[in-house]
Design a protein around this motif. Sequence first.
Motif, PDB file in Angstrom:
ATOM      1  N   LEU A   1      73.897  66.482  18.791  1.00 54.17           N
ATOM      2  CA  LEU A   1      72.578  67.110  18.765  1.00 54.17           C
ATOM      3  C   LEU A   1      71.609  66.293  17.915  1.00 54.17           C
ATOM      4  O   LEU A   1      70.456  66.076  18.293  1.00 54.17           O
ATOM      5  N   LEU A   2      72.076  65.844  16.780  1.00 49.58           N
ATOM      6  CA  LEU A   2      71.221  65.077  15.881  1.00 49.58           C
ATOM      7  C   LEU A   2      70.767  63.781  16.545  1.00 49.58           C
ATOM      8  O   LEU A   2      69.613  63.357  16.399  1.00 49.58           O
ATOM      9  N   ALA A   3      71.695  63.162  17.282  1.00 45.24           N
ATOM     10  CA  ALA A   3      71.367  61.890  17.919  1.00 45.24           C
ATOM     11  C   ALA A   3      70.492  62.073  19.159  1.00 45.24           C
ATOM     12  O   ALA A   3      69.775  61.164  19.555  1.00 45.24           O
ATOM     13  N   GLY A   4      70.575  63.251  19.778  1.00 44.32           N
ATOM     14  CA  GLY A   4      69.789  63.504  20.982  1.00 44.32           C
ATOM     15  C   GLY A   4      70.588  63.373  22.257  1.00 44.32           C
ATOM     16  O   GLY A   4      70.051  62.991  23.303  1.00 44.32           O
ATOM     17  N   CYS A   5      71.879  63.682  22.208  1.00 46.99           N
ATOM     18  CA  CYS A   5      72.727  63.624  23.406  1.00 46.99           C
ATOM     19  C   CYS A   5      72.394  64.799  24.337  1.00 46.99           C
ATOM     20  O   CYS A   5      72.277  65.932  23.878  1.00 46.99           O
ATOM     21  N   PRO A   6      72.246  64.534  25.637  1.00 41.72           N
ATOM     22  CA  PRO A   6      71.819  65.616  26.533  1.00 41.72           C
ATOM     23  C   PRO A   6      72.904  66.652  26.857  1.00 41.72           C
ATOM     24  O   PRO A   6      72.576  67.800  27.140  1.00 41.72           O
TER      25      PRO A   6
ATOM     26  N   GLU B   1      72.193  72.035  25.285  1.00 42.47           N
ATOM     27  CA  GLU B   1      73.069  70.859  25.433  1.00 42.47           C
ATOM     28  C   GLU B   1      74.554  71.235  25.344  1.00 42.47           C
ATOM     29  O   GLU B   1      75.411  70.492  25.805  1.00 42.47           O
ATOM     30  N   ILE B   2      74.832  72.371  24.723  1.00 41.04           N
ATOM     31  CA  ILE B   2      76.223  72.707  24.386  1.00 41.04           C
ATOM     32  C   ILE B   2      76.867  73.579  25.461  1.00 41.04           C
ATOM     33  O   ILE B   2      76.304  74.587  25.879  1.00 41.04           O
ATOM     34  N   GLU B   3      78.058  73.178  25.899  1.00 40.29           N
ATOM     35  CA  GLU B   3      78.876  74.025  26.775  1.00 40.29           C
ATOM     36  C   GLU B   3      80.316  73.983  26.283  1.00 40.29           C
ATOM     37  O   GLU B   3      80.725  73.022  25.623  1.00 40.29           O
ATOM     38  N   LEU B   4      81.050  75.018  26.625  1.00 43.13           N
ATOM     39  CA  LEU B   4      82.399  75.144  26.088  1.00 43.13           C
ATOM     40  C   LEU B   4      83.429  75.196  27.212  1.00 43.13           C
ATOM     41  O   LEU B   4      83.193  75.839  28.243  1.00 43.13           O
ATOM     42  N   LEU B   5      84.539  74.524  27.002  1.00 41.98           N
ATOM     43  CA  LEU B   5      85.654  74.559  27.946  1.00 41.98           C
ATOM     44  C   LEU B   5      86.853  75.184  27.243  1.00 41.98           C
ATOM     45  O   LEU B   5      87.090  74.918  26.064  1.00 41.98           O
TER      46      LEU B   5
ATOM     47  N   GLU C   1      67.527  57.845  25.607  1.00 43.63           N
ATOM     48  CA  GLU C   1      67.687  57.618  27.049  1.00 43.63           C
ATOM     49  C   GLU C   1      69.167  57.335  27.295  1.00 43.63           C
ATOM     50  O   GLU C   1      69.677  56.282  26.903  1.00 43.63           O
ATOM     51  N   PRO C   2      69.886  58.254  27.943  1.00 47.07           N
ATOM     52  CA  PRO C   2      71.339  58.065  28.047  1.00 47.07           C
ATOM     53  C   PRO C   2      71.720  56.992  29.059  1.00 47.07           C
ATOM     54  O   PRO C   2      70.979  56.729  30.014  1.00 47.07           O
ATOM     55  N   VAL C   3      72.878  56.398  28.847  1.00 43.09           N
ATOM     56  CA  VAL C   3      73.459  55.477  29.819  1.00 43.09           C
ATOM     57  C   VAL C   3      74.684  56.160  30.422  1.00 43.09           C
ATOM     58  O   VAL C   3      75.125  57.215  29.955  1.00 43.09           O
ATOM     59  N   ASP C   4      75.238  55.551  31.453  1.00 35.41           N
ATOM     60  CA  ASP C   4      76.336  56.204  32.177  1.00 35.41           C
ATOM     61  C   ASP C   4      77.651  56.024  31.412  1.00 35.41           C
ATOM     62  O   ASP C   4      78.541  55.277  31.823  1.00 35.41           O
ATOM     63  N   CYS C   5      77.729  56.720  30.330  1.00 37.36           N
ATOM     64  CA  CYS C   5      78.894  56.597  29.439  1.00 37.36           C
ATOM     65  C   CYS C   5      79.409  57.983  29.101  1.00 37.36           C
ATOM     66  O   CYS C   5      78.629  58.918  28.898  1.00 37.36           O
ATOM     67  N   LEU C   6      80.724  58.110  29.065  1.00 37.82           N
ATOM     68  CA  LEU C   6      81.372  59.330  28.571  1.00 37.82           C
ATOM     69  C   LEU C   6      82.019  58.977  27.244  1.00 37.82           C
ATOM     70  O   LEU C   6      82.778  58.006  27.154  1.00 37.82           O
TER      71      LEU C   6
ATOM     72  N   ARG D   1      75.882  59.816  28.219  1.00 34.55           N
ATOM     73  CA  ARG D   1      75.198  60.954  28.861  1.00 34.55           C
ATOM     74  C   ARG D   1      76.022  62.221  28.667  1.00 34.55           C
ATOM     75  O   ARG D   1      75.507  63.326  28.778  1.00 34.55           O
ATOM     76  N   ILE D   2      77.311  62.057  28.376  1.00 31.83           N
ATOM     77  CA  ILE D   2      78.160  63.220  28.084  1.00 31.83           C
ATOM     78  C   ILE D   2      79.046  62.910  26.881  1.00 31.83           C
ATOM     79  O   ILE D   2      79.677  61.859  26.804  1.00 31.83           O
ATOM     80  N   VAL D   3      79.073  63.865  25.969  1.00 33.33           N
ATOM     81  CA  VAL D   3      80.066  63.858  24.883  1.00 33.33           C
ATOM     82  C   VAL D   3      81.047  64.980  25.167  1.00 33.33           C
ATOM     83  O   VAL D   3      80.642  66.107  25.482  1.00 33.33           O
TER      84      VAL D   3
END
Lengths: 706, 226
Positions: free
Chosen positions: A426-431, A467-471, A307-312, A408-410
């Motif tokens: 991914l292993l930890a379950g980051c959205p 979950e994965i996006e690229l910049l 369950e993510p919290v509002d953290c970057l 909530r974001i890495v």
Amino acid sequence: MTASAPPVAGPAEFLERLSEWLEAPAAERPDAADLVALHQALVDCDPAVLDDVIERGVAGARVNAGAAVGLLESEAALGFTPGGLKLADTLAGRFEDDERFADLQLRFQFALGRHQALFRLIERLLDRGLKTAQVAYRVVRSINRSKAADQTIGETLRYRAATQFLDVVENSAERDLWLGRYYREMANTIVGLRHYLAAWESLPDDNAFKAVALGEGADLALSGDRWGRDAPILLRAREAEIGSTLPWRAQAVERAFDYVGAGHDLGPHANLPGTQVYSHLFSMLGTPEIAFDYLLDETLRSRVPYEPVDCLLMFGTSLAGGGMERIFANSYRAVSAAGAFERVRMALLNFAPGAPSAFYLAESGAAAGDITALSGQGVPEFPVSLLPIGLGRRVWDAYQLILRERPRIVHAWNDLPGIVAAYAGLLAGCPRIFVHFHHMRAINLSSDRNLVRSYPYCYRRLLERPEIELLFVADASANDYADWWSVARSAKFHRLFNGFAEPEGGIPERAAARRAFDLPPDALIMGAVFRFHAVKRPLLWIEAARAVHQALPNAIFIMVGDGALWEEARARVAALGLEAVFHFPGQVKNVADYLACFDLFMLTSSSEGLPNSLVEAQLAGVPVLATDAGGARETFVPGVTGRLAPDASAETLAAAAVACLTDEVWRAAARARSREHALRVFGIDAYMKNLMAVYGSAPAPEKTGD
Amino acid sequence: MNAGVDPVLLNLRTPVVDAVCATVGGQWFEAADLWFEVYRDPRFRLLAAQCGAEASLYAGLLDLAEYFYLGLGDLAATPDFVIALKEKNAPIRSARMAYYGRGRDGHAKGPDAGAELMRLHFYREAVRRFLVLAPAQRDSPPTLVMLARAYAMLGAHASLIALHETRGEVLEGADLTPMVERARRLLARQSDPPIKNMQRFQQQHPAGPLFTTSVEDAAPPPAAGP
């Protein structure tokens, strides 16, 4: 020491009994307490007294060579001391033909950093001719490791040592074991493993070195990343139940073999004559590929996201003094200040307060305590243990950090932090996990070639995950990575131009800036700011400037920055007799002050992601000229705020530069537009707007208006 | 002297002799790995770039070929033999892009998966797929022919020959004789002294002259006598 020996009163008395020990038959060797006492005596004793005692102790004894070697081995095990070296030297003088003493001398000298004495000893040994494989190996190893410790070693010495080593081991029963060790020492793993395997296969069962060869070979394979290639030796170690010094790696390989199909019945294919059993099945088993396969195909099937919290959580390489690091630091500062997250955290692969890796710490606005260094000290558990050792340790740290922070974001910056953060996330379950690329394909930039080799595979697999996006900092970068990975550029590929803040203190006025540097107010000045690195082609820059000088003799050239090619660049200018019109201020803090002096900024790079310097030049109101490298063309308005050289020859660059410099009307218009363009497209506000749009899954970042 | 090869070469941190022998022996999968190791030595980088690209392209290791192409950027012109191979592989690379784009759900399943992998030159992946099929499918003539071909492309000569010798009756319909004969010829080279394979490389391979000059440039000063 035998049980009946009297206790020792002091170091001098203790050392006096050296002769007694050196004469002792095998059954009467000193016990552990005596050895510790001897070691302490060698440490404590006055050097002058020690020399005398050792000389007398050795001279007056009928030394048993075996006892003496045993004594020195024990002393070495307790720690290398000058006293121990003195003892080794004295005994080696007594037994010149016994290379065991030379071996010990070499070990003591190397451990104590007595490199010059070490090289003199090696010369003497080579002159005498090496006799045993043990000492021949010790010699090549000592040379190799001394070289690794930045000692200057003549090629002739290295050649002689290698030649004698190869000659000596050719006649050794354990030839392949020694060659395995030799190539392991040379970091030539692939050949080393062949010899270890050959040693295992050729040595008779009653040879004690047979198992040693297999154990050392298996450890070498386990520490590497090509388990499929190295499967033959790993499988034999498994069959022979050879223990490993890397048990957690051995367990990972075991699981990997099972995963690939070690237990599968291959029928007649398993025993094709002349082939390696199962080797074809395992040929594609390499890390990190297998680790990503396992993660995506097995682990994530049952992974429950947290369950993510509002953290970057931002992952970077370091805060060292590089262009990307500065953008990273500024981004951290801007995102933290924007208040879009309850908390923003930073994790770095390399960071130590006060070290070069903390160069942009102040600029980031972070306190040292806010930063987590992924130091990689822990032992990873499965499936992270499938990754290459160094990578796996860092991923393990990152994984635990993500579990603690539950962001909530890495957001990871560049290839390696991207791999670390994506796997761990991914292993930890980051959205949501963003990997942000700042260069063209990273093949020549990474120090880990084996890892770079695996990037296309790993990123293709990562792209399968929602979950994965690229910049990417430029379209050129995005296109190049897509091409490298052999994938189509999809909606997961976002272009996000870097954002630049105004320099503190603003941009000085041109005339004032020139006055500050004592530069003529009306001279034409062409400049650049870059690392003097091959990819920037500083020598091409100078050649082009020379041609400009021929057309415009009063022009001045300023090359700001330093780097490996700085001296060569200066020497080239001197050789051309252009020192009077060239300035090399080196690396400076007040870059904006120099930029303010320029009439034209020229960049000659062969490869670029998004060249920050071109943006910053325009931010200072300086029009730009660039080679067509990566995202260079995306930084300016073609023909308005900058120009692209049609090719990268010095003549073409010079012609374009002269055209820009002599067209006052164009330069005036370009100056006026450059700053406005840079602020609008590359300002920190535009960056933040686009970044938040990406974070919020809003439409892709804005295109430039130009 | 060790194996008849100058210790100048054996002493190197890089397995250049082994790489040359693997190329001469058509062991493409192994050669690609070896040239990858050689590539890190600046003295042999240009040589490794072109020979690594060649081996990678033959073995279907197209990602790895991309790595070697960057090293070719230092050459005035890409050698013709690399250009020819690269062009030949261009359609395969395009097909792979489409394959990756389809995602795992869009890939062939079951017995067809191996054939799809072969069309895309994923030889080692195909071998694995074939080997873990149910025995009836694995040892069927079409699968064995593809397996033999995959072994040939990877340069796994011993496996190809052994497969032909043990499953000859099944493979009879497919004329694999030239492929097997070639494998025998190349396998025999593995037993030759390295120096002989180095000479073959120097004389017959397009990069032979570059190898010769690279070795000459890499030679250390003459050994001083005692």
